[in-house]
Design a protein around this motif. Structure first.
Motif, PDB file in Angstrom:
ATOM      1  N   ASP A  86       0.814  -1.214   0.000  1.00 33.93           N
ATOM      2  CA  ASP A  86       0.000   0.000   0.000  1.00 33.93           C
ATOM      3  C   ASP A  86       0.847   1.263   0.000  1.00 33.93           C
ATOM      4  O   ASP A  86       0.483   2.266  -0.625  1.00 33.93           O
ATOM      5  CB  ASP A  86      -0.920   0.003   1.227  1.00 33.93           C
ATOM      6  CG  ASP A  86      -1.793  -1.230   1.263  1.00 33.93           C
ATOM      7  OD1 ASP A  86      -2.532  -1.458   0.291  1.00 33.93           O
ATOM      8  OD2 ASP A  86      -1.724  -1.989   2.256  1.00 33.93           O
ATOM      9  N   PHE A  87       1.955   1.227   0.704  1.00 33.32           N
ATOM     10  CA  PHE A  87       2.894   2.341   0.755  1.00 33.32           C
ATOM     11  C   PHE A  87       4.298   1.775   0.620  1.00 33.32           C
ATOM     12  O   PHE A  87       4.551   0.624   0.970  1.00 33.32           O
ATOM     13  CB  PHE A  87       2.793   3.103   2.090  1.00 33.32           C
ATOM     14  CG  PHE A  87       1.468   3.753   2.340  1.00 33.32           C
ATOM     15  CD1 PHE A  87       1.155   4.985   1.775  1.00 33.32           C
ATOM     16  CD2 PHE A  87       0.516   3.140   3.151  1.00 33.32           C
ATOM     17  CE1 PHE A  87      -0.074   5.585   2.010  1.00 33.32           C
ATOM     18  CE2 PHE A  87      -0.708   3.729   3.386  1.00 33.32           C
ATOM     19  CZ  PHE A  87      -1.013   4.963   2.817  1.00 33.32           C
ATOM     20  N   SER A  88       5.218   2.602   0.133  1.00 24.55           N
ATOM     21  CA  SER A  88       6.598   2.148   0.015  1.00 24.55           C
ATOM     22  C   SER A  88       7.557   3.297   0.286  1.00 24.55           C
ATOM     23  O   SER A  88       7.346   4.421  -0.183  1.00 24.55           O
ATOM     24  CB  SER A  88       6.857   1.545  -1.370  1.00 24.55           C
ATOM     25  OG  SER A  88       6.390   2.412  -2.385  1.00 24.55           O
ATOM     26  N   LEU A 122      -0.325  -1.964 -13.699  1.00 24.00           N
ATOM     27  CA  LEU A 122      -1.290  -1.174 -14.470  1.00 24.00           C
ATOM     28  C   LEU A 122      -2.245  -0.436 -13.553  1.00 24.00           C
ATOM     29  O   LEU A 122      -2.607   0.726 -13.794  1.00 24.00           O
ATOM     30  CB  LEU A 122      -2.067  -2.084 -15.429  1.00 24.00           C
ATOM     31  CG  LEU A 122      -1.308  -2.538 -16.678  1.00 24.00           C
ATOM     32  CD1 LEU A 122      -2.026  -3.713 -17.339  1.00 24.00           C
ATOM     33  CD2 LEU A 122      -1.158  -1.390 -17.666  1.00 24.00           C
ATOM     34  N   ARG A 123      -2.659  -1.090 -12.498  1.00 21.73           N
ATOM     35  CA  ARG A 123      -3.554  -0.442 -11.537  1.00 21.73           C
ATOM     36  C   ARG A 123      -2.838   0.679 -10.784  1.00 21.73           C
ATOM     37  O   ARG A 123      -3.448   1.686 -10.449  1.00 21.73           O
ATOM     38  CB  ARG A 123      -4.090  -1.468 -10.530  1.00 21.73           C
ATOM     39  CG  ARG A 123      -5.185  -2.371 -11.074  1.00 21.73           C
ATOM     40  CD  ARG A 123      -5.760  -3.271  -9.996  1.00 21.73           C
ATOM     41  NE  ARG A 123      -7.033  -3.845 -10.443  1.00 21.73           N
ATOM     42  CZ  ARG A 123      -8.083  -4.011  -9.667  1.00 21.73           C
ATOM     43  NH1 ARG A 123      -8.033  -3.656  -8.393  1.00 21.73           N
ATOM     44  NH2 ARG A 123      -9.193  -4.535 -10.133  1.00 21.73           N
ATOM     45  N   ARG A 124      -1.574   0.476 -10.534  1.00 17.25           N
ATOM     46  CA  ARG A 124      -0.851   1.440  -9.696  1.00 17.25           C
ATOM     47  C   ARG A 124      -0.445   2.695 -10.461  1.00 17.25           C
ATOM     48  O   ARG A 124      -0.604   3.815  -9.959  1.00 17.25           O
ATOM     49  CB  ARG A 124       0.388   0.785  -9.082  1.00 17.25           C
ATOM     50  CG  ARG A 124       1.083   1.672  -8.047  1.00 17.25           C
ATOM     51  CD  ARG A 124       2.192   0.947  -7.335  1.00 17.25           C
ATOM     52  NE  ARG A 124       2.781   1.796  -6.316  1.00 17.25           N
ATOM     53  CZ  ARG A 124       2.599   1.664  -5.011  1.00 17.25           C
ATOM     54  NH1 ARG A 124       1.803   0.723  -4.551  1.00 17.25           N
ATOM     55  NH2 ARG A 124       3.179   2.482  -4.152  1.00 17.25           N
ATOM     56  N   ILE A 125       0.082   2.539 -11.697  1.00 17.04           N
ATOM     57  CA  ILE A 125       0.624   3.719 -12.372  1.00 17.04           C
ATOM     58  C   ILE A 125       0.041   3.950 -13.763  1.00 17.04           C
ATOM     59  O   ILE A 125       0.421   4.912 -14.432  1.00 17.04           O
ATOM     60  CB  ILE A 125       2.170   3.658 -12.453  1.00 17.04           C
ATOM     61  CG1 ILE A 125       2.644   2.494 -13.329  1.00 17.04           C
ATOM     62  CG2 ILE A 125       2.782   3.572 -11.059  1.00 17.04           C
ATOM     63  CD1 ILE A 125       4.155   2.495 -13.561  1.00 17.04           C
ATOM     64  N   GLY A 126      -0.869   3.093 -14.228  1.00 13.86           N
ATOM     65  CA  GLY A 126      -1.494   3.312 -15.521  1.00 13.86           C
ATOM     66  C   GLY A 126      -0.745   2.679 -16.687  1.00 13.86           C
ATOM     67  O   GLY A 126       0.397   2.229 -16.554  1.00 13.86           O
ATOM     68  N   THR A 144     -11.579   0.405   3.289  1.00 10.46           N
ATOM     69  CA  THR A 144     -11.129   1.241   2.171  1.00 10.46           C
ATOM     70  C   THR A 144     -10.264   0.439   1.208  1.00 10.46           C
ATOM     71  O   THR A 144     -10.414   0.536  -0.021  1.00 10.46           O
ATOM     72  CB  THR A 144     -10.359   2.465   2.697  1.00 10.46           C
ATOM     73  OG1 THR A 144     -11.227   3.228   3.546  1.00 10.46           O
ATOM     74  CG2 THR A 144      -9.872   3.344   1.561  1.00 10.46           C
ATOM     75  N   LYS A 145      -9.334  -0.384   1.740  1.00 11.72           N
ATOM     76  CA  LYS A 145      -8.513  -1.246   0.889  1.00 11.72           C
ATOM     77  C   LYS A 145      -9.386  -2.208   0.092  1.00 11.72           C
ATOM     78  O   LYS A 145      -9.174  -2.419  -1.110  1.00 11.72           O
ATOM     79  CB  LYS A 145      -7.535  -2.062   1.746  1.00 11.72           C
ATOM     80  CG  LYS A 145      -6.238  -1.377   2.072  1.00 11.72           C
ATOM     81  CD  LYS A 145      -5.205  -2.370   2.601  1.00 11.72           C
ATOM     82  CE  LYS A 145      -4.744  -3.353   1.552  1.00 11.72           C
ATOM     83  NZ  LYS A 145      -3.589  -4.173   2.005  1.00 11.72           N
ATOM     84  N   GLN A 146     -10.371  -2.783   0.747  1.00 10.27           N
ATOM     85  CA  GLN A 146     -11.281  -3.714   0.091  1.00 10.27           C
ATOM     86  C   GLN A 146     -11.983  -3.035  -1.084  1.00 10.27           C
ATOM     87  O   GLN A 146     -12.089  -3.604  -2.175  1.00 10.27           O
ATOM     88  CB  GLN A 146     -12.312  -4.222   1.096  1.00 10.27           C
ATOM     89  CG  GLN A 146     -13.376  -5.141   0.513  1.00 10.27           C
ATOM     90  CD  GLN A 146     -14.464  -5.487   1.513  1.00 10.27           C
ATOM     91  OE1 GLN A 146     -14.262  -5.416   2.722  1.00 10.27           O
ATOM     92  NE2 GLN A 146     -15.621  -5.848   1.014  1.00 10.27           N
ATOM     93  N   MET A 147     -12.420  -1.807  -0.868  1.00 13.08           N
ATOM     94  CA  MET A 147     -13.143  -1.086  -1.916  1.00 13.08           C
ATOM     95  C   MET A 147     -12.225  -0.706  -3.074  1.00 13.08           C
ATOM     96  O   MET A 147     -12.606  -0.816  -4.247  1.00 13.08           O
ATOM     97  CB  MET A 147     -13.810   0.155  -1.335  1.00 13.08           C
ATOM     98  CG  MET A 147     -14.991  -0.132  -0.442  1.00 13.08           C
ATOM     99  SD  MET A 147     -15.915   1.375  -0.058  1.00 13.08           S
ATOM    100  CE  MET A 147     -16.548   1.793  -1.687  1.00 13.08           C
ATOM    101  N   VAL A 148     -11.027  -0.241  -2.773  1.00 10.33           N
ATOM    102  CA  VAL A 148     -10.082   0.136  -3.826  1.00 10.33           C
ATOM    103  C   VAL A 148      -9.814  -1.052  -4.750  1.00 10.33           C
ATOM    104  O   VAL A 148      -9.748  -0.910  -5.987  1.00 10.33           O
ATOM    105  CB  VAL A 148      -8.765   0.661  -3.222  1.00 10.33           C
ATOM    106  CG1 VAL A 148      -7.687   0.781  -4.283  1.00 10.33           C
ATOM    107  CG2 VAL A 148      -8.989   2.009  -2.550  1.00 10.33           C
ATOM    108  N   GLN A 193     -12.528  -0.947  -9.130  1.00 14.04           N
ATOM    109  CA  GLN A 193     -11.892  -0.655 -10.420  1.00 14.04           C
ATOM    110  C   GLN A 193     -12.343  -1.585 -11.538  1.00 14.04           C
ATOM    111  O   GLN A 193     -12.276  -1.227 -12.712  1.00 14.04           O
ATOM    112  CB  GLN A 193     -10.374  -0.720 -10.284  1.00 14.04           C
ATOM    113  CG  GLN A 193      -9.819   0.335  -9.350  1.00 14.04           C
ATOM    114  CD  GLN A 193      -8.313   0.239  -9.215  1.00 14.04           C
ATOM    115  OE1 GLN A 193      -7.565   0.619 -10.101  1.00 14.04           O
ATOM    116  NE2 GLN A 193      -7.855  -0.272  -8.090  1.00 14.04           N
ATOM    117  N   SER A 194     -12.801  -2.775 -11.185  1.00 12.25           N
ATOM    118  CA  SER A 194     -13.234  -3.731 -12.203  1.00 12.25           C
ATOM    119  C   SER A 194     -14.751  -3.745 -12.386  1.00 12.25           C
ATOM    120  O   SER A 194     -15.272  -4.534 -13.175  1.00 12.25           O
ATOM    121  CB  SER A 194     -12.756  -5.141 -11.831  1.00 12.25           C
ATOM    122  OG  SER A 194     -13.285  -5.531 -10.572  1.00 12.25           O
TER     123      SER A 194
END
Length: 257
Positions: A120-122, A149-153, A210-214, A218-219
């Motif tokens: 989630d964070f780095s 793809l989900r993270r940066i497009g 919130t993580k569950q929803m993210v 998207q799909s």
């Protein structure tokens, strides 16, 4: 566990890759132990945040190439099973019910870069290099691609996946692959400070939802996503954490989660 360490200190579960002589390369055994460790963290009531870190100079060099060479003699069905093993690990981290922070002290390459991307964070140091080098050895960045793809497009993902180039930590931060740059000296403390801020300030229940929803919305088609969001919104309003949080705010009380 032979290839990693698991310990909980002050509400933080530390999962430490401990195969430095192999640059923490992802063997079948290490992936299995990571699965076990994240399973343990997900139900560990003593842990609110998870930190993924590593021993040695490298964070993770990706797939163990000796093991990958061995897999070439396996059947297609056996290779699918092995691929699913790695896929299950990445999905577990991405959908874990607790926030996962990657503490990247060295190079994160190929599958190792994917491992960092599903957190989630780095946090990383300027000396670290990042990249998806699979195309340079005739392999493909198949599983990591789905999450990248989900993270940066698409555009930024193609830049990394098709070139196979290594990029600096600063470039990785600019692309959105990692979140924060730290010095070598301050990395551990910066991660601890950030984790403790989340522990003190945020509801674990709210972060998990919130993580569950993210991961889910998207799909979904727009209408389905909004209906799902409305349902989650309604559930959150009735939760104990929401009731506590609103009451504390209205009463001007400082709430420590």
């Amino acid at each position: 566990m032979n290839y990693l360490k698991y310990e909980v200190i002050n509400r933080i579960a530390f999962i430490t890759l401990n195969r430095p002589e192999k640059r923490n390369a992802l063997s079948h055994e290490l992936v299995s132990e990571l699965m076990e460790a994240f399973d343990a963290a997900s139900i560990d009531e003593a842990a609110k945040i998870v930190v993924l870190c590593a021993e040695g100079e490298a964070f993770c060099a990706g797939a163990d190439l000796a093991y990958l060479q061995k897999l070439q003699s396996f059947s297609y069905e056996e290779n699918v099973a092995d691929s699913n093993h790695l896929k299950d690990l990445f999905l577990k981290i991405y959908t874990l019910n607790k926030v996962v922070i990657a503490q990247i002290q060295g190079h994160a390459l190929a599958g190792g870069c994917g491992l960092a991307a599903v957190c989630d964070f780095s946090f990383t140091v300027p000396e670290a290099k990042f990249g998806y080098t699979e195309v340079r050895i005739g392999f493909i960045p198949a599983i990591v691609m789905v999450f990248l793809l989900r993270r940066i497009g698409e555009g930024k993902s193609k830049q990394l996946l098709l070139s196979g180039d290594l990029i600096s930590a600063e470039e990785a931060c600019n692309l959105g692959l990692v979140n924060y740059l730290s010095t070598v000296e301050s990395l551990e403390q910066d991660v601890l400070d950030f984790a403790n801020k989340l522990i003190r300030s945020n509801s674990a229940q709210s972060m998990a939802a919130t993580k569950q929803m993210v991961a889910a919305v998207q799909s979904m088609p727009l209408t389905e996503a909004l209906n799902y969001a409305s349902s989650m919104n309604a559930k959150a309003r009735g939760s104990e954490d929401c009731q506590r949080g609103i009451a504390a705010f209205l009463n001007k009380e400082k709430l420590i989660w």
